[in-house]
Design a protein around this motif. Structure first.
Motif, PDB file in Angstrom:
ATOM      1  N   VAL A  40      25.838  24.288  -0.095  1.00  0.00           N
ATOM      2  CA  VAL A  40      26.127  24.257   1.330  1.00  0.00           C
ATOM      3  C   VAL A  40      25.725  22.875   1.834  1.00  0.00           C
ATOM      4  N   LEU A  41      26.639  22.205   2.524  1.00  0.00           N
ATOM      5  CA  LEU A  41      26.339  20.915   3.134  1.00  0.00           C
ATOM      6  C   LEU A  41      26.067  21.129   4.615  1.00  0.00           C
ATOM      7  N   VAL A  42      24.952  20.568   5.089  1.00  0.00           N
ATOM      8  CA  VAL A  42      24.511  20.780   6.465  1.00  0.00           C
ATOM      9  C   VAL A  42      24.364  19.422   7.149  1.00  0.00           C
ATOM     10  N   ALA A  43      25.045  19.259   8.285  1.00  0.00           N
ATOM     11  CA  ALA A  43      24.970  18.022   9.070  1.00  0.00           C
ATOM     12  C   ALA A  43      24.065  18.247  10.271  1.00  0.00           C
ATOM     13  N   ASP A  44      23.228  17.243  10.586  1.00  0.00           N
ATOM     14  CA  ASP A  44      22.281  17.448  11.687  1.00  0.00           C
ATOM     15  C   ASP A  44      22.410  16.387  12.779  1.00  0.00           C
ATOM     16  N   LYS A  45      21.608  16.565  13.831  1.00  0.00           N
ATOM     17  CA  LYS A  45      21.713  15.720  15.016  1.00  0.00           C
ATOM     18  C   LYS A  45      21.244  14.292  14.778  1.00  0.00           C
ATOM     19  N   SER A  46      20.461  14.081  13.740  1.00  0.00           N
ATOM     20  CA  SER A  46      19.973  12.729  13.464  1.00  0.00           C
ATOM     21  C   SER A  46      20.985  11.908  12.668  1.00  0.00           C
ATOM     22  N   GLY A  47      22.067  12.554  12.208  1.00  0.00           N
ATOM     23  CA  GLY A  47      23.100  11.839  11.456  1.00  0.00           C
ATOM     24  C   GLY A  47      23.036  12.023   9.958  1.00  0.00           C
ATOM     25  N   ASP A  48      22.184  12.930   9.471  1.00  0.00           N
ATOM     26  CA  ASP A  48      22.027  13.145   8.031  1.00  0.00           C
ATOM     27  C   ASP A  48      22.793  14.371   7.555  1.00  0.00           C
ATOM     28  N   VAL A  49      23.158  14.340   6.272  1.00  0.00           N
ATOM     29  CA  VAL A  49      23.753  15.491   5.599  1.00  0.00           C
ATOM     30  C   VAL A  49      22.857  15.877   4.433  1.00  0.00           C
ATOM     31  N   TYR A  50      22.438  17.138   4.410  1.00  0.00           N
ATOM     32  CA  TYR A  50      21.635  17.685   3.314  1.00  0.00           C
ATOM     33  C   TYR A  50      22.470  18.707   2.551  1.00  0.00           C
ATOM     34  N   SER A  51      22.214  18.815   1.263  1.00  0.00           N
ATOM     35  CA  SER A  51      22.861  19.857   0.458  1.00  0.00           C
ATOM     36  C   SER A  51      21.813  20.883   0.035  1.00  0.00           C
ATOM     37  N   PHE A  52      22.223  22.153   0.044  1.00  0.00           N
ATOM     38  CA  PHE A  52      21.363  23.263  -0.375  1.00  0.00           C
ATOM     39  C   PHE A  52      22.109  24.077  -1.423  1.00  0.00           C
ATOM     40  N   SER A  53      21.419  24.424  -2.473  1.00  0.00           N
ATOM     41  CA  SER A  53      22.038  25.179  -3.563  1.00  0.00           C
ATOM     42  C   SER A  53      22.350  26.612  -3.137  1.00  0.00           C
ATOM     43  N   VAL A  54      23.516  27.094  -3.568  1.00  0.00           N
ATOM     44  CA  VAL A  54      23.878  28.504  -3.373  1.00  0.00           C
ATOM     45  C   VAL A  54      23.387  29.320  -4.567  1.00  0.00           C
ATOM     46  N   LEU A  55      23.459  28.724  -5.751  1.00  0.00           N
ATOM     47  CA  LEU A  55      23.055  29.426  -6.976  1.00  0.00           C
ATOM     48  C   LEU A  55      21.549  29.628  -7.030  1.00  0.00           C
ATOM     49  N   GLU A  56      20.800  28.703  -6.427  1.00  0.00           N
ATOM     50  CA  GLU A  56      19.350  28.858  -6.294  1.00  0.00           C
ATOM     51  C   GLU A  56      19.037  28.996  -4.801  1.00  0.00           C
ATOM     52  N   PRO A  57      19.176  30.196  -4.270  1.00  0.00           N
ATOM     53  CA  PRO A  57      19.162  30.375  -2.812  1.00  0.00           C
ATOM     54  C   PRO A  57      17.852  30.041  -2.116  1.00  0.00           C
ATOM     55  N   HIS A  58      16.786  29.808  -2.861  1.00  0.00           N
ATOM     56  CA  HIS A  58      15.517  29.433  -2.228  1.00  0.00           C
ATOM     57  C   HIS A  58      15.143  27.976  -2.492  1.00  0.00           C
ATOM     58  N   GLY A  59      16.056  27.222  -3.124  1.00  0.00           N
ATOM     59  CA  GLY A  59      15.775  25.829  -3.425  1.00  0.00           C
ATOM     60  C   GLY A  59      15.755  24.957  -2.179  1.00  0.00           C
ATOM     61  N   SER A  60      15.019  23.862  -2.247  1.00  0.00           N
ATOM     62  CA  SER A  60      14.917  22.934  -1.120  1.00  0.00           C
ATOM     63  C   SER A  60      16.182  22.104  -0.982  1.00  0.00           C
ATOM     64  N   GLY A  61      16.337  21.513   0.194  1.00  0.00           N
ATOM     65  CA  GLY A  61      17.500  20.689   0.458  1.00  0.00           C
ATOM     66  C   GLY A  61      17.348  19.283  -0.114  1.00  0.00           C
TER      67      GLY A  61
END
Length: 414
Positions: free
Chosen positions: A118-139
């Protein structure tokens, strides 16, 4: 704080969100009357067990859902809320898989085509990725802008990450090495509110903006193919014809290459045909509603579902009939879905639309010439007044000379 009302569809799965809650059900009349409701405020205890990505405790927000989306297959659903949480669900059956924290409040999110991240865009201008296969993994930080991000998308082959920001830019980055930029799509004159890669034509991109335009791009080269100015499509008699608004939501119907466009707080939906051979958008029709439209989404099998600010008829289904789009009579499935929404109307009451507060994103106009010219005029007037007071009365100089001449002694004659 008012919640953001939103609608998402994938297959027969339909999700309506409002405030801190989401409601998931099916539009299929053959399905049972199953209903899944999730309240983000219930995730509070689990979220508090985690620290933010920067190691700091997560500050408590309002639990309002800010963004949500389905994965490509519809197997997963994700949302982010005002309390800086990313919540991941499995949809078949519905189950919450994880609650993770994000660094800053998010504005948009999307799944990769492979559904591994999952790619997440935020208000500061950054994009983080989070694993779907490891649902508790850090971004993991993937890329950043100097401006607030408003949307994020991926190409169907997962090769490119596309981001849209407040500074009118659309950036196309390599997914494998996001510091490498393939192109910029430049042309909008206000913030870029939404971007959408056309599924059946993966080289094409649609974008909407606060400049009231819908644009078509060949995004790898950054070339603009077509621009539709919404102001030219409006009737001057419409009450919102002179109102400033943002094009705020793009949804696409693969069956007919049809594009529906919503605008910030207006009771209308603009419909276009994507003419792929000619690389242009052809305006078809404007659907007008009695109530403010919150969101809209296409269901491939049925047509366009419209979520509106009306408790009696919160969802309306529209289809082309005889070449013209129109609302259809309620079916058994739509009656059932509307009944669920009426029972849970409190989550939608007082909602804002999916614009998420676009009105605050417009450039601030600064006219410093008007005060300068006003002060200059005042100075000139003051100078004229001073000169007027210094000037002697008219004729006073002539009278003085005459009096001096009369007083002067006369010469003696011999």
């Amino acid at each position: 704080m008012a919640g953001f009302a939103g609608l998402a569809l994938c297959g027969h799965e339909l999700v309506v969100r409002g405030g801190s809650r989401l409601l998931a059900t099916s539009t299929s009349s053959s399905d049972d009357d199953s209903l899944f409701i999730y309240d983000c405020s219930a995730a509070e205890k689990e979220a508090q067990e985690h620290k933010g990505e920067d190691g700091q405790p997560v500050d408590k927000g309002s639990d309002t859902i800010l963004a949500s989306t389905f994965s490509t297959s519809g197997s997963y659903f994700a949302l982010t809320d005002d309390s800086k949480r990313l919540i991941l669900f499995r949809t078949k059956p519905w189950q919450c898989l994880s609650v993770r924290t994000v660094v800053r409040r998010c504005t948009a999110l999307t799944f990769t085509a492979s559904e591994e991240k999952v790619l997440v865009a935020d208000k500061s201008g950054d994009v983080y990725s989070f694993s779907v296969l490891e649902p508790h993994g850090s971004g993991k930080l993937e890329l950043g802008h100097l401006s607030m991000l408003l949307d994020v998308a991926v190409s169907p082959d997962d090769r490119y990450v596309l981001t849209a920001d407040r500074d009118e830019k659309i950036r196309v980055s390599w997914a494998a090495a996001p510091h490498n930029i393939e192109s910029f799509c430049l042309g909008h004159t206000e913030f870029v509110s939404r971007i959408f890669v056309v599924p059946d034509h993966p080289e094409l991109l649609l974008s909407s903006s606060g400049d009231r335009t819908l644009r078509l791009w060949q995004y790898r080269s950054g070339r603009e193919l077509h621009c539709c100015h919404l102001s030219s499509l409006q009737e001057p008699t419409e009450p919102w014809s002179d109102k400033r608004f943002a094009a705020s939501r793009i949804t696409y119907w693969r069956q007919e290459d049809c594009v529906a466009l919503l605008c910030d707080g207006l009771p209308v939906v603009f419909l276009f045909q994507l003419d792929v051979p000619r690389r242009q958008l052809v305006y078809q029709q404007q659907l007008t509603f009695q109530h403010r439209v919150w969101d809209a989404a296409f269901e491939e099998a049925q047509g366009l579902w419209v979520l509106q600010d009306c408790r009696e008829a919160p969802l309306v289904l529209c289809r082309p009939v005889g070449g013209q789009w129109q609302s259809l009579p309620e079916s058994a499935a739509s009656k059932r879905v509307c009944a669920h929404l009426r029972e849970n109307w409190a989550m939608l009451e007082g909602s804002a639309g999916t614009d998420g507060g676009f009105s605050s994103l417009y450039k601030a106009t600064c006219d410093n010439m008007a005060p300068y010219l006003k002060k200059k005029e005042e100075r000139l007037q003051q100078q004229l007044e001073r000169k007027r007071h210094r000037r002697p009365p008219r004729g006073s100089n002539g009278q003085s000379k005459k009096m001096k001449a009369e007083r002067a002694p006369r010469g003696c004659s011999s």
